[in-house]
Design a protein around this motif. Structure first.
Motif, short mmCIF file in Angstrom:
data_model
loop_
_atom_site.label_atom_id
_atom_site.label_comp_id
_atom_site.label_asym_id
_atom_site.label_seq_id
_atom_site.Cartn_x
_atom_site.Cartn_y
_atom_site.Cartn_z
N TYR A 170 0.84 -1.20 0.00
CA TYR A 170 0.00 0.00 0.00
C TYR A 170 0.88 1.25 0.00
O TYR A 170 0.63 2.20 -0.74
CB TYR A 170 -0.92 -0.02 1.22
CG TYR A 170 -1.91 1.13 1.24
CD1 TYR A 170 -3.04 1.13 0.42
CD2 TYR A 170 -1.71 2.22 2.09
CE1 TYR A 170 -3.94 2.17 0.44
CE2 TYR A 170 -2.61 3.28 2.11
CZ TYR A 170 -3.72 3.25 1.28
OH TYR A 170 -4.60 4.30 1.29
N ARG A 171 1.91 1.23 0.83
CA ARG A 171 2.82 2.37 0.91
C ARG A 171 3.54 2.59 -0.41
O ARG A 171 3.60 3.71 -0.94
CB ARG A 171 3.82 2.17 2.04
CG ARG A 171 4.79 3.35 2.23
CD ARG A 171 5.79 3.12 3.34
NE ARG A 171 6.68 2.01 3.04
CZ ARG A 171 6.65 0.83 3.64
NH1 ARG A 171 5.77 0.60 4.59
NH2 ARG A 171 7.50 -0.12 3.32
N ASN A 196 1.30 3.89 -3.33
CA ASN A 196 0.98 5.30 -3.16
C ASN A 196 2.19 6.21 -3.34
O ASN A 196 2.08 7.29 -3.92
CB ASN A 196 0.33 5.53 -1.79
CG ASN A 196 -1.15 5.19 -1.77
OD1 ASN A 196 -1.96 5.95 -2.27
ND2 ASN A 196 -1.49 4.03 -1.24
N GLN A 197 3.35 5.75 -2.88
CA GLN A 197 4.57 6.55 -3.05
C GLN A 197 4.93 6.71 -4.52
O GLN A 197 5.28 7.80 -4.97
CB GLN A 197 5.73 5.92 -2.28
CG GLN A 197 5.65 6.11 -0.78
CD GLN A 197 6.75 5.37 -0.04
OE1 GLN A 197 7.35 4.42 -0.55
NE2 GLN A 197 7.01 5.77 1.19
N SER A 232 2.39 8.94 -6.26
CA SER A 232 2.50 10.35 -5.90
C SER A 232 3.50 11.09 -6.78
O SER A 232 3.40 12.32 -6.96
CB SER A 232 2.88 10.51 -4.43
OG SER A 232 4.24 10.13 -4.21
N ASN A 285 -4.22 10.43 -4.45
CA ASN A 285 -3.83 9.01 -4.36
C ASN A 285 -4.73 8.17 -5.25
O ASN A 285 -5.86 8.57 -5.55
CB ASN A 285 -3.90 8.51 -2.91
CG ASN A 285 -5.24 8.73 -2.26
OD1 ASN A 285 -5.51 9.82 -1.79
ND2 ASN A 285 -6.05 7.68 -2.23
#
Length: 227
Positions: A19-20, A23-24, A27, A35
């Motif tokens: 998930y991180r 999204n990173q 971005s 997001n």
């Protein structure tokens, strides 16, 4: 942006990492103020520990269908080992499952690698769900540690790495395995466990390492943005 379904829970540590990362990476395209649309279904990790293949297949199929009904346009399975269900689930749903071995194979092919050592837990190393895709789709051979080392690798993954423990003993064990695999002709190493790249850095070894989670997350973002 396309909507992505994520099947997590095996382990929840791995799901957070996915998930991180997604999204990173996203971005960098849309900015920190936005997001991508993600639908997450987290499965109880006890399912995998039971080692009931029929139950595992059925549960992942039911979950994939739920995500499809909820509007997911593709599915990412947020760990290496559960890709064992791919051949059972994919023909029974109408949206693609983005296979972790395809993400790995494309990167390896781009680097000109021909023979990869595979590290991870027992099911990942001894199963066919990664080696078969790499050979059939990319012509890349996969080798694993000798039989005597597989139980120890499984132990480190299941009892330490997936629990957030990164011991010096585990690091030295895997560095030794990389040297042994390199001696057998490996020109790259698949870090086939989400937590392995936290233990082994590229600077620790002198051949390319392929962090499957990072590559899989990039594949997911490429799908979301239709790249």
């Amino acid at each position: 942006m396309k909507t992505l379904g994520m099947i997590g829970g095996t382990s929840w540590h791995s799901t957070i990492a996915y998930y991180r990362l997604i999204n990173q990476i996203a971005s960098k395209i849309i900015g920190d103020w936005a997001n991508p649309p993600l639908i997450i279904h987290s499965i109880n990790i006890e399912l995998m520990r039971e080692q009931n293949k029929e139950k595992i297949n059925t549960t992942y199929l039911e979950t994939a269908k739920k995500l499809q009904t909820a509007g997911a346009e593709a599915i990412v399975i947020c760990a290496n080992t559960p890709h064992m269900v791919y051949d059972f689930v994919q023909p029974k749903i109408n949206i693609p499952i983005l296979h972790i071995a395809d993400a790995t194979g494309k990167e390896a092919q781009g680097l000109g690698l021909k023979k990869l050592g595979l590290l991870g837990n027992r099911p990942t190393m001894t199963g066919s769900f990664i080696p078969k895709v790499l050979m059939d789709n990319y012509g890349i051979e996969t080798i694993i540690p000798d039989k005597e080392y597989i139980p120890q690798s499984h132990e480190y993954v299941s009892k330490e790495l997936t629990q957030g423990v990164f011991s010096e003993g585990a690091k030295q064990f895997y560095l030794k395995q990389i040297e042994l695999l390199k001696a057998r002709g490996a020109d790259g190493i698949i870090l086939g466990c989400t937590e392995l790249p936290l233990l082994i850095q590229q600077s620790d070894v002198d051949i390319p390492t392929l962090a499957t989670t990072d590559l899989h997350a990039q594949m997911a973002v490429d799908f979301i943005f239709d790249k």
